[in-house]
Scaffold this motif. Structure first.
Motif, PDB file in Angstrom:
ATOM      1  N   LYS A 339       0.287  -1.410   0.022  1.00 42.26           N
ATOM      2  CA  LYS A 339      -0.084   0.356  -0.161  1.00 42.26           C
ATOM      3  C   LYS A 339       0.815   0.900  -0.015  1.00 42.26           C
ATOM      4  N   PHE A 340       1.637   1.260   0.253  1.00 41.61           N
ATOM      5  CA  PHE A 340       2.865   2.126   1.152  1.00 41.61           C
ATOM      6  C   PHE A 340       3.706   2.468  -0.884  1.00 41.61           C
ATOM      7  N   SER A 341       4.419   1.282  -1.528  1.00 47.01           N
ATOM      8  CA  SER A 341       4.640   1.755  -2.263  1.00 47.01           C
ATOM      9  C   SER A 341       3.348   2.451  -3.290  1.00 47.01           C
ATOM     10  N   ILE A 342       1.941   1.392  -3.217  1.00 49.30           N
ATOM     11  CA  ILE A 342       1.180   2.439  -4.430  1.00 49.30           C
ATOM     12  C   ILE A 342       0.874   4.265  -4.505  1.00 49.30           C
ATOM     13  N   ILE A 343       0.961   4.733  -2.543  1.00 49.22           N
ATOM     14  CA  ILE A 343       0.685   5.385  -2.818  1.00 49.22           C
ATOM     15  C   ILE A 343       2.086   6.595  -2.851  1.00 49.22           C
ATOM     16  N   ASN A 344       3.038   6.454  -2.641  1.00 49.00           N
ATOM     17  CA  ASN A 344       4.264   6.720  -3.104  1.00 49.00           C
ATOM     18  C   ASN A 344       4.456   7.153  -4.878  1.00 49.00           C
ATOM     19  N   VAL A 345       4.150   5.520  -5.470  1.00 52.39           N
ATOM     20  CA  VAL A 345       4.391   6.245  -7.050  1.00 52.39           C
ATOM     21  C   VAL A 345       3.044   6.759  -7.397  1.00 52.39           C
ATOM     22  N   VAL A 346       1.936   6.853  -7.101  1.00 50.08           N
ATOM     23  CA  VAL A 346       0.969   7.516  -7.195  1.00 50.08           C
ATOM     24  C   VAL A 346       1.345   9.104  -6.788  1.00 50.08           C
ATOM     25  N   ILE A 347       1.839   9.225  -6.328  1.00 49.49           N
ATOM     26  CA  ILE A 347       2.327  10.786  -5.597  1.00 49.49           C
ATOM     27  C   ILE A 347       3.246  11.150  -6.940  1.00 49.49           C
ATOM     28  N   THR A 348       4.237  10.776  -6.743  1.00 51.98           N
ATOM     29  CA  THR A 348       5.650  10.471  -7.254  1.00 51.98           C
ATOM     30  C   THR A 348       5.027  11.099  -9.240  1.00 51.98           C
ATOM     31  N   SER A 349       4.403  10.168  -9.483  1.00 52.22           N
ATOM     32  CA  SER A 349       3.768  10.550 -11.001  1.00 52.22           C
ATOM     33  C   SER A 349       3.234  11.784 -11.735  1.00 52.22           C
ATOM     34  N   PHE A 350       2.202  11.745 -10.544  1.00 51.78           N
ATOM     35  CA  PHE A 350       1.068  13.093 -10.605  1.00 51.78           C
ATOM     36  C   PHE A 350       1.857  13.718 -10.424  1.00 51.78           C
ATOM     37  N   THR A 351       2.836  14.557  -9.581  1.00 51.62           N
ATOM     38  CA  THR A 351       3.760  15.500  -9.538  1.00 51.62           C
ATOM     39  C   THR A 351       3.852  16.047 -10.629  1.00 51.62           C
ATOM     40  N   ILE A 352       4.890  14.589 -11.635  1.00 55.30           N
ATOM     41  CA  ILE A 352       5.288  15.387 -12.880  1.00 55.30           C
ATOM     42  C   ILE A 352       4.572  15.868 -13.876  1.00 55.30           C
ATOM     43  N   GLY A 353       2.946  15.044 -13.760  1.00 58.87           N
ATOM     44  CA  GLY A 353       1.951  14.950 -14.749  1.00 58.87           C
ATOM     45  C   GLY A 353       1.457  16.973 -14.140  1.00 58.87           C
ATOM     46  N   ALA A 354       1.575  17.300 -13.037  1.00 60.36           N
ATOM     47  CA  ALA A 354       0.682  17.961 -13.186  1.00 60.36           C
ATOM     48  C   ALA A 354       1.879  18.910 -13.517  1.00 60.36           C
ATOM     49  N   VAL A 355       3.130  19.306 -13.665  1.00 65.53           N
ATOM     50  CA  VAL A 355       3.714  19.845 -13.849  1.00 65.53           C
ATOM     51  C   VAL A 355       3.980  20.327 -15.147  1.00 65.53           C
ATOM     52  N   LEU A 356       3.764  18.832 -16.258  1.00 66.04           N
ATOM     53  CA  LEU A 356       4.099  19.277 -17.796  1.00 66.04           C
ATOM     54  C   LEU A 356       2.675  19.734 -17.985  1.00 66.04           C
ATOM     55  N   PRO A 386      -5.074  22.577 -24.674  1.00 62.87           N
ATOM     56  CA  PRO A 386      -5.696  22.482 -22.926  1.00 62.87           C
ATOM     57  C   PRO A 386      -6.516  20.662 -22.772  1.00 62.87           C
ATOM     58  N   LEU A 387      -6.314  20.471 -23.854  1.00 63.95           N
ATOM     59  CA  LEU A 387      -7.022  18.770 -23.844  1.00 63.95           C
ATOM     60  C   LEU A 387      -5.608  17.759 -23.430  1.00 63.95           C
ATOM     61  N   LEU A 388      -4.543  18.310 -24.567  1.00 63.41           N
ATOM     62  CA  LEU A 388      -3.618  18.159 -24.412  1.00 63.41           C
ATOM     63  C   LEU A 388      -2.854  17.950 -23.129  1.00 63.41           C
ATOM     64  N   ALA A 389      -2.998  18.793 -22.600  1.00 64.53           N
ATOM     65  CA  ALA A 389      -2.945  19.204 -21.369  1.00 64.53           C
ATOM     66  C   ALA A 389      -3.436  17.862 -20.059  1.00 64.53           C
ATOM     67  N   PHE A 390      -5.345  17.775 -20.282  1.00 64.71           N
ATOM     68  CA  PHE A 390      -5.475  17.063 -19.404  1.00 64.71           C
ATOM     69  C   PHE A 390      -5.254  15.758 -19.497  1.00 64.71           C
TER      70      PHE A 390
END
Length: 497
Positions: A339-356, A386-390
């Motif tokens: 469960k900890f690994s799932i939370i960590n990888v989701v947050i890491t990937s989402f952070t990169i996605g938010a920057v892009l 905007p659609l590409l960004a989403f």
């Protein structure tokens, strides 16, 4: 005397407490920062090489397309059809079926059943090679198939020639995908990165040398591509066979031919799950191509999907990392760490996605001029940005959750989710918005984004509601069912696994 007795009892209770928590829960004194540091080291050991390798593979295709484009427009159109339709079709099936190996190898490695990884690898070779033989006629009879679909004669004929060159490339996938799953389950995929660097540099040089210097034209580009795809395969095979994986590779065995039925079932579920995802954007292009005055729309969409494709290499890298981390921890019997690994990888990937996401919203007006000089196409790309960004933002979450499904062995469940969200909700809604309500390419893309959003929400719900303690038990039962000890392996696999 009483003090010594109490001290002894307290000591025994402390030992029992530590034993009871060993392998499942971290000591309470362990700081969150240390857990994050350790987890991210394990994550990036898999994700880093995986992302770079996929960038390299994508780069080989882009380099080849660039050189083919300088040969002639017919060759370029034919190459585009073969690479985006036929090769993506084969790639989706074989990569999807290979992800079953990711589940089995990851869980077996976590459970320290090291010798089983080599057996699973050989079984996967058998299954994927057989599948490649089934796909082979599509590449052999490309020209008549395209004629039947109404494609222009010159393009159909040239596509038939190019598709024959792609046959060795398709068969390289059998070994490339399976070896990558096998190595990354053990966090030994750095060798793949070194080979990817060599491959990309060599392909660029050979394409220039064989096409420009030697004047070999199409044969030069495609010959270089075949070498570029097979060099890393041969390098990985040499690494495995000659001592790189002493615990998990103990040689070829006839046991690889036994108990293939259950592996085939899991492989088919995996294939369907990933194919439905990889083909989704192809449907978007096909729907756009049937609209009136579609030339500018398709040019703009192709630029957006090209950018989206590069970003997907990051997402698929995290998909692989999520699968390995979840499978390793479930195999090791640790629900909490899974469960900890799932939370960590989701947050890491989402952070990169938010920057892009923010970058593409800010630079939307300048984005298209990297790829085109046409102001009309640039305006269309700006309109679609905007659609590409989403899309980039959703890509940072959805593939990671698919990776969790691979690690846990839920491929069949996610296949049903994909069918419903993509092909019952996304595509019909996109067609309705694009054609009937007159939103054109934006409507099609919005509909398909809604399908992806629904799928992401469903996967989040499934992941959050999952009893991970139960998933540990399921993974242990799966490993026991297919386990074969060293003695029975060396004895030809006699007896039930």
């Amino acid at each position: 005397m009483e003090g010594e007795l109490n001290s002894k009892l307290l000591s025994e209770e402390r030992v029992d407490d530590l034993v009871g928590r060993e392998g499942e829960e971290d000591p309470e004194e362990e700081k969150l920062e240390r857990r994050l540091w350790e987890e991210n080291k394990k994550l990036w050991v898999v994700a880093g090489p995986s992302i770079f390798t996929r960038f390299s593979t994508f780069g080989v295709t882009v380099i080849s397309q660039a050189f083919v484009g300088h040969i002639g427009p017919t060759e370029l159109a034919a190459y585009a059809i073969v690479s985006t339709v036929l090769v993506r079709f084969a790639n989706g099936i074989l990569l999807g079926m290979a992800s079953a190996l990711e589940t089995l190898c990851g869980q077996s490695y976590g459970a320290k059943q090291y010798h089983m990884l080599g057996i699973y690898l050989q079984r996967s070779w058998i299954i994927l090679f057989t599948c490649s033989l089934v796909i082979l006629p599509i590449f052999i009879f490309t020209t008549p198939i395209l004629r039947l679909l109404g494609q222009e004669e010159s393009i159909s004929s040239m596509a038939g020639v190019i598709s024959l060159w792609f046959i060795p490339v398709m068969f390289s996938y059998v070994w490339a995908f399976t070896l990558q799953m096998y190595l990354q389950a053990q966090s030994k995929n750095v060798i793949i990165t070194y080979l990817a660097v060599l491959t990309l540099a060599l392909h660029l040089f050979l394409s220039w040398f064989m096409t420009i210097k030697l004047g070999l034209g199409l044969a030069g580009v495609m010959g270089s591509m075949i070498l570029a795809m097979w060099i890393p395969v041969l390098g990985q095979l040499a690494f495995v066979f000659f001592g790189g994986c002493p615990e998990t590779w103990t040689g070829f065995s006839w046991t690889a031919f036994k108990d293939l039925g259950a592996i085939i079932k899991l492989s088919l579920s995996s294939g369907v799950m990933l194919c439905l995802e990889l083909w989704y954007n192809t449907i978007l292009v096909l729907l756009t191509g049937h609209m009136k005055n579609a030339e500018v729309a398709i040019d703009a969409l192709s630029i957006c999907l090209n950018i989206n494709g590069w970003e997907m290499m990051i997402s698929v890298g995290f998909l692989a990392a999520a699968g390995v981390r979840v499978a390793n921890e479930l195999g090791a019997g640790s629900a909490r760490k899974a469960k900890f690994s799932i939370i960590n990888v989701v947050i890491t990937s989402f952070t990169i996605g938010a920057v892009l996401f923010m970058l593409f919203l800010v630079f939307r007006d300048k984005l298209a001029y990297i790829f085109t000089e046409s102001s009309a196409v640039a305006m269309a790309v700006s309109d679609l940005s905007p659609l590409l960004a989403f899309s980039l933002l959703l890509n940072s979450i959805q593939p990671v959750l698919s990776g969790v499904a691979v690690g846990a062995g839920w491929q069949s469940v996610v296949a049903y989710v994909n069918i419903t969200c993509y092909y019952v909700i996304g595509i019909p809604l996109g067609a309705a918005l694009g054609y009937w309500l007159g939103f054109h390419v934006k409507g099609i893309w919005i509909g398909m984004l809604i399908g992806t959003l629904v799928q992401t929400v469903v996967l989040i719900f499934i992941t959050m509601r999952t009893d991970w303690e139960k998933q540990v038990i399921i993974s242990q039962e799966r490993l026991k069912k297919w386990y074969m000890d060293q003695a029975r392996r060396s004895n030809g696999g006699r007896g039930n696994p």
